[in-house]
Design a protein around this motif. Structure first.
Motif, PDB file in Angstrom:
ATOM      1  N   UNK A  19      -0.529  -5.537   7.302  1.00 13.61           N
ATOM      2  CA  UNK A  19      -1.574  -4.602   6.867  1.00 13.61           C
ATOM      3  C   UNK A  19      -1.184  -3.939   5.544  1.00 13.61           C
ATOM      4  N   UNK A  20       0.092  -3.658   5.389  1.00 12.80           N
ATOM      5  CA  UNK A  20       0.579  -3.008   4.167  1.00 12.80           C
ATOM      6  C   UNK A  20       0.758  -3.996   3.033  1.00 12.80           C
ATOM      7  N   UNK A  21       1.097  -5.230   3.371  1.00 16.53           N
ATOM      8  CA  UNK A  21       1.396  -6.235   2.361  1.00 16.53           C
ATOM      9  C   UNK A  21       0.908  -7.587   2.884  1.00 16.53           C
ATOM     10  N   UNK A  22      -0.382  -7.880   2.689  1.00 11.91           N
ATOM     11  CA  UNK A  22      -0.944  -9.122   3.245  1.00 11.91           C
ATOM     12  C   UNK A  22      -0.187 -10.370   2.801  1.00 11.91           C
ATOM     13  N   UNK A  23      -0.061 -11.308   3.747  1.00  7.43           N
ATOM     14  CA  UNK A  23       0.625 -12.563   3.479  1.00  7.43           C
ATOM     15  C   UNK A  23      -0.387 -13.656   3.186  1.00  7.43           C
TER      16      UNK A  23
END
Length: 106
Positions: A19-23
């Protein structure tokens, strides 16, 4: 003051992280593969530790039977080493276990 961190499952942790750093799909596939490999390693460690305890053996006794120091058995049971197939076979033989592969449910 230290912040309290709630322990969560690996899936919850990954979801919050994503959620903080989408992959990207490729990165997600890589993470999923690494998690699956780690979980397989943990299941093997737990199975060997359970078999050792069921036989009433200490780590030292298992090490002696398998030809290793107690510290090597401890490292393996605590996921601090990556044993070779030969090592796994020796540990299995000392525990009267056979190394087998079976299909994985997905």
């Amino acid at each position: 003051m230290r912040r309290k961190i709630k322990l969560t499952s690996a899936e919850d942790f990954l979801k919050r992280l994503e959620e903080k750093n989408p992959l990207t799909p490729e990165e997600r596939a890589e993470v999923d593969a690494e998690v699956a490999q780690h979980m397989q390693h943990l299941r093997l460690n737990i199975a060997i530790e359970d078999a050792r305890k069921a036989k009433g053996l200490t780590q030292s006794e298992l090490g002696r039977l398998a030809g290793f120091d107690q510290s090597e058995i401890s490292k393996f049971e605590n996921s601090n080493s990556n044993p070779t197939l030969q090592t796994l076979c020796k540990i299995g033989a000392a525990l009267d276990l056979e190394l087998t592969f079976q299909p994985v449910k997905r």
